[in-house]
Design an enzyme around this catalytic site. Structure first.
Site, mmCIF file in Angstrom:
data_model
loop_
_atom_site.group_PDB
_atom_site.id
_atom_site.type_symbol
_atom_site.label_atom_id
_atom_site.label_comp_id
_atom_site.label_asym_id
_atom_site.label_seq_id
_atom_site.Cartn_x
_atom_site.Cartn_y
_atom_site.Cartn_z
ATOM 1 N N TYR A 1 21.315 -49.102 28.988
ATOM 2 C CA TYR A 1 22.360 -48.385 29.734
ATOM 3 C C TYR A 1 22.048 -46.892 29.790
ATOM 4 C CZ TYR A 1 27.318 -47.968 31.128
ATOM 5 O OH TYR A 1 28.483 -47.771 31.797
ATOM 6 N N PHE B 1 24.192 -41.468 61.257
ATOM 7 C CA PHE B 1 24.152 -42.923 61.253
ATOM 8 C C PHE B 1 25.572 -43.422 61.004
ATOM 9 C CE2 PHE B 1 23.350 -47.001 58.976
ATOM 10 C CZ PHE B 1 22.890 -47.669 60.087
ATOM 11 N N ASP B 2 25.886 -44.685 61.390
ATOM 12 C CA ASP B 2 27.301 -45.099 61.365
ATOM 13 C C ASP B 2 27.937 -45.036 59.975
ATOM 14 O OD1 ASP B 2 25.996 -47.333 60.477
ATOM 15 O OD2 ASP B 2 26.650 -48.671 62.078
ATOM 16 N N ASP C 1 18.889 -36.733 55.306
ATOM 17 C CA ASP C 1 19.092 -38.166 55.135
ATOM 18 C C ASP C 1 17.689 -38.747 55.286
ATOM 19 O OD1 ASP C 1 19.359 -40.876 55.524
ATOM 20 O OD2 ASP C 1 21.150 -40.705 56.766
ATOM 21 N N ALA D 1 16.045 -41.615 54.586
ATOM 22 C CA ALA D 1 15.742 -43.047 54.528
ATOM 23 C C ALA D 1 14.346 -43.388 55.066
ATOM 24 C CB ALA D 1 16.809 -43.839 55.289
ATOM 25 N N LYS E 1 14.669 -48.662 52.919
ATOM 26 C CA LYS E 1 13.757 -48.444 54.041
ATOM 27 C C LYS E 1 12.420 -47.969 53.453
ATOM 28 C CE LYS E 1 17.959 -48.357 56.052
ATOM 29 N NZ LYS E 1 19.240 -48.177 55.335
ATOM 30 N N HIS F 1 32.325 -56.547 65.790
ATOM 31 C CA HIS F 1 30.984 -57.096 66.002
ATOM 32 C C HIS F 1 30.562 -58.074 64.912
ATOM 33 C CE1 HIS F 1 30.699 -53.412 63.689
ATOM 34 N NE2 HIS F 1 29.533 -53.786 63.223
#
Lengths: 463, 492
Positions: free
Chosen positions: B89, B141-142, B250, B252, B293, B484
């Protein structure tokens, strides 16, 4: 499969604990011989679980591992809907955000740090409804985690059912020392909640913190009338039948290193879970877990209800506890499901609580034998709004036993070291805090012994 | 690799990554069988799924191009390191290995692991962003937008205008518009003097907007995986520094972005990728990262930082939402795999293969006359559904219809990025019709071969040949939010 661990030397441990500011959280794991910091995420997985790791289906949508997990939760827990999360606190976060409105009250059988934090962030107020005896370290009671029905009913009458989004029942109760709740008590809580209807006509909701629910089921099997011939599977299903859902940290009873979920019988709660999980965790069909981790958790769910396994598991914890009891070492009684808690106030009765006896004892134990425990006392409790320390009733060192990791020989080393320390306890000095972080201070605070020369004392047997 | 031209042209006819790389710089060590279903079976399965690809079980899919996130094939070294996970931990060895890898590849001294990228955003934004703030980005990004808005702040997109044009052939279509950035920051609240007693964080007592940080997404996912140039990063950093606003990436797909800089930006052709990556990160104060990614893992993410003060504030939230700062909601083994993945992703041969692989599919589609968004980005090919199905009215959801037909034709699963995803206007309850109506074919890393991509291209061609017969879709059941994921449709 094994993982080698290093036998450390006393001079090495002395240097390491000084470097770590006498805080076991700040030790690097490769400097620890036997790591009893936590039972969370530290399990050894089975060959069957590792085989499942190779069958991870990492598809974003419709992963077959998600179906396996869904089926396992339905079969073993009996809940209709399940949403995976990366670990238990992820599930607590979602449930708190969905169900709690500002001004609500959340009764629970003793607080747990992260759980209460999420409830308060959502605008709720935690109300302790555990039986009084749970706060007494030495008092024996077979089900010391039980809900005090009087306290619960008084709260319902005071604030009304609409102000109680759910009753939170932890099985077992971690902060009380891994103490179980009886089936009779669970049944009575259900009946009580059924008598008080909310204005939408539904009874008050009950949600389990089910993290160690099978360990709880084992205590029911052993201690409660009418359950000794029932299997853990049957007992767990009955326990869960008295609730409307649960949050689960898979890192404990599900025998995995990462994973958790929220489960519910209510369609609209599940719909809200699927909407919120996307923001914080991941798609509802993976919830922040790799496919392989869902598969390992699904397989762990079937393994955890094996009666032989659980007899071994609890037996090992009791084995350590009994050795300490036999030697007269003060520990929290009775021994709970996942850990042995040393009663540091009784152990170091010459050290005032303002000198953090549990912190000192945890450091002394590491120094003696390389065993790492965790302080659960004045340091963990922190300060109140007035800036004063809480001085909690329970001042403990938790020796948490990972599942399927250590042998009884490891437990012997731990017991020997604790007993050895107890025999020369007067040489252990209290601590002063030399660095105190503003929040969650127990993780990163630094200390120094008040009497340095006394603290190092004579070498222990493992030096 | 052959010497590449470094001019502004990027079309597949000139320096073309689709053909510049040889075979894959790896061989296959472990396989996962996939099944080719018959067309009749697929007709039945998609009807049962309500013509929604999200509802298909993954074993019903032959080639799954739903996402490049978390779908990478890990290397043997990464799998070996999975076996070395230290599940302690506190103070786990695996954490220190991740910390070293982040320092080595990106140059940041501090790292907070998180279970994936959106969790890093949640922790960072809870630490830095307050209600009423504005967060500029090239394009959110969403999930990033959702987190900014969850904090009660405005997510503002300042990407260069060409990003919205499906055929504008611009080498760095993901660049942030520097004039807009300058104007936005010039109008921000100034720090209030000590006399007002206002907190410097909120800047109460002056006019203008409060801007806690600027983000740049590399590559720009919502714009089709389009890269951001080094010059743009450098100048954006200068603007942010002048206005004393921290700049974050960001990150990614940072390595894919670095590769585009190498092959497209003057002055970088001869530079090693590792140097380009270090220069990119040298301009920013920190980053959020989705390891799923360019970390080449199935699960994992982190925040990387320079400021110890910010690190300490962020760890408080990390503990609450994710886990203790030395594991952050990840198993020790996943930190090991991500540390290894970060070292593997900056390999030049790998990146040449990766970007070339995606470009190859783009080229095959262009040859077949399939309309796509150009130039092809780093991780996906986007079909332009409005040009693909020109006769179909927007109300019949051409991109969703096209995605369904790709599945029926070849068992290929893409994802609709169009009107179904955009949902309804919350006030008028009318369907929103975004400028672009697309099907995204995202390519998982190191998973499929060129033969698989050939099947994808053939599938697209097959649908194109019978496009006159496609009548579109109508809702059968439409959920109120995030429709969606769970909507069902009927064919028209």
């Amino acid at each position: 499969m094994i993982e080698p661990i290093k036998m450390t030397t006393r001079p090495g441990r002395q240097a390491e604990i000084e470097r770590a500011g006498f805080n076991t959280f700040l030790l690097d794991s490769d400097k620890v011989y036997i790591d009893l910091l936590t039972d969370s995420g530290t399990s050894a997985m089975s060959d069957n679980q590792w085989a499942g790791m190779m069958l991870g289906d990492e598809a974003y949508a419709g992963s077959k591992n998600w179906h396996h997990l869904w089926d396992a939760v339905a079969e073993i827990y009996g809940f209709k809907y399940m949403c995976p999360t990366h670990q238990g606190r992820g599930a607590e976060h979602l449930i708190s955000q969905i169900l709690i409105r500002p001004g609500d009250y959340v009764p629970g059988n003793m607080y747990f740090t992260t759980t209460r934090e999420h409830q308060e962030r959502a605008g709720g107020t935690f109300v302790d409804i555990v039986i009084d005896i749970a706060h007494d370290a030495q008092a024996e009671h077979p089900f010391k985690g039980n809900v005090d029905l009087g306290k619960l009913e008084a709260l319902i009458k005071k604030v009304g059912p609409d102000k109680i989004p759910y009753v939170s029942v932890a099985v077992t109760v971690n902060m009380a020392g891994g103490q179980p709740v009886s089936m009779a008590n669970l049944r009575a809580v259900r009946e009580l909640c059924d008598r008080y209807l909310r204005s939408d006509g539904q009874p008050i909701r009950i949600l389990f913190d089910a993290t160690r629910c099978v360990e709880n089921a084992y205590f029911i099997q052993r201690r409660e009338d009418g359950y000794k011939d029932k299997s853990l599977r049957v007992i767990l299903r009955e326990m869960m039948s008295y609730g409307d859902g649960c949050t689960m940290s898979g890192k404990k009873d599900n025998l995995v290193n990462i994973g958790g979920f929220a489960a519910t019988n209510e369609k609209d709660v599940y719909d809200k879970l699927t909407q919120l999980v996307v923001v914080f965790e991941g798609m509802p069909t993976y919830g922040g877990l790799a496919g392989r981790d869902m598969e390992a958790m699904a397989r762990g769910i079937y393994e955890m209800v094996d009666d032989d396994y659980m007899a071994f598991r609890i037996g090992q914890v009791q084995y350590l506890g009994q050795q300490l009891i036999d030697a007269g070492v003060p520990i929290v009684r009775p021994v709970g499901g996942h850990a042995v808690f040393l009663d540091a106030r009784a152990f170091l009765d010459h050290v005032p609580q303002s000198e953090y006896p549990a912190q000192a004892l945890a450091a002394a134990l590491y120094l003696d034998s390389g065993v790492r425990g965790m302080e659960r006392g004045n340091v963990s409790a922190g300060r109140g709004k007035d800036g004063k320390e809480h001085f909690p009733k329970l001042e403990m060192v938790r020796l948490t036993i990972p599942r399927r990791v250590y042998t009884d020989s490891h437990m012997d080393v731990v017991a020997d070291s604790v007993i050895d320390l107890y025999e020369r306890r007067k040489s252990i000095s209290g601590f002063k805090m030399i660095y105190e972080p503003p929040q969650l201070r127990f993780f990163t605070a630094r200390f120094e012994p008040v009497r340095r020369e006394g603290f190092w004392g004579p070498g222990g047997r493992h030096s | 690799m052959a010497e590449v031209k470094t001019g502004s042209r990027t079309g597949p006819d000139q320096e073309d990554p689709a053909w510049s790389s040889g075979a894959e710089p790896f061989k296959i060590k472990v396989v996962e069988p996939i099944h080719r279903t018959s067309r009749a079976e697929r007709e039945r399965l998609i009807e049962k799924a309500g013509y929604n690809l999200f509802s298909l079980r993954s074993e019903s899919v032959y080639i799954d191009l739903l996402t490049d996130s978390g779908t990478a094939a890990m290397s043997d070294s990464q799998w070996a390191r999975l076996m070395l996970g230290d599940e302690a931990y506190a103070g786990s060895r695996s954490f220190y290995r991740l910390k070293d890898a982040v320092a080595n590849v990106m140059g940041f001294p501090l790292v907070i692991p998180t279970h994936q990228g959106r969790a890093a955003e949640n922790v960072l934004f809870t630490t830095m962003v307050n209600p009423g703030d504005v967060v500029p980005n090239n394009m959110h990004f969403d999930t990033t937008q959702a987190h900014v808005e969850h904090r009660g702040a405005e997510a503002r997109n300042l990407v260069r205008p060409e990003a919205y044009d499906p055929v504008a052939d611009v080498p760095f279509k993901g660049d942030i518009d520097l004039d807009s950035l300058e104007a936005t920051l010039a109008g921000k609240k100034t720090r209030a003097g000590p006399k007002t007693g206002a907190s410097p964080k909120t800047g109460v007592g002056s006019t203008g907007e409060s801007i806690p940080l600027v983000l740049i997404t590399v590559t720009c996912n919502s714009g089709g995986g389009q890269p951001v140039s080094m010059a743009n990063l450098r100048e954006a950093a200068g603007i942010c520094r002048r206005h004393k606003v921290p700049l974050f990436l960001d990150a990614a797909r940072f390595a894919e972005n670095a590769y585009f800089i190498k092959i497209r930006e003057p002055g970088f052709a001869g530079k090693p990728i590792r140097e380009i990556v270090r220069e990119m990160f040298s301009y920013v104060d920190g980053c959020t990262m989705s390891g799923k990614k360019d970390g080449l893992v199935n699960m994992g993410g982190f925040i990387a930082l320079r400021s110890r003060a910010l690190y300490e504030r962020a760890t408080v939230w990390a503990v609450l939402f994710e886990g203790f700062p030395t594991y952050g909601g990840l198993a020790g083994r996943d930190m090991e795999a991500m540390a290894q993945g970060l070292e593997e992703v900056v390999d030049e041969d790998y990146l040449a293969y990766r970007v070339g692989h995606v470009a190859y599919l783009g080229r095959r589609l262009k040859e077949a006359g399939v309309p796509i968004i150009e130039p092809v980005g780093g991780h996906a090919v986007y079909l332009d559904a409005l040009r693909f199905l020109p006769g179909l009215p927007r109300e019949r959801f051409p991109a969703q219809a096209l995605a369904v037909e790709l599945y029926v034709e070849g068992g290929v699963r893409g994802v609709e990025i169009g009107a179904v995803l955009a949902g309804r206007d919350p006030r008028t309850r009318e369907n929103r019709f975004p400028e672009l109506e697309m099907v995204r074919l995202a390519i998982p890393r190191r998973v499929y071969t060129r033969q698989h991509l050939d099947v994808v291209a053939e599938t697209c061609r097959g649908v194109l040949a019978r496009r006159e017969t496609i009548g579109g879709l109508a809702f059968k059941k439409e959920p109120p939010v995030l429709r969606h994921f769970t909507a069902t449709f009927k064919r028209i």
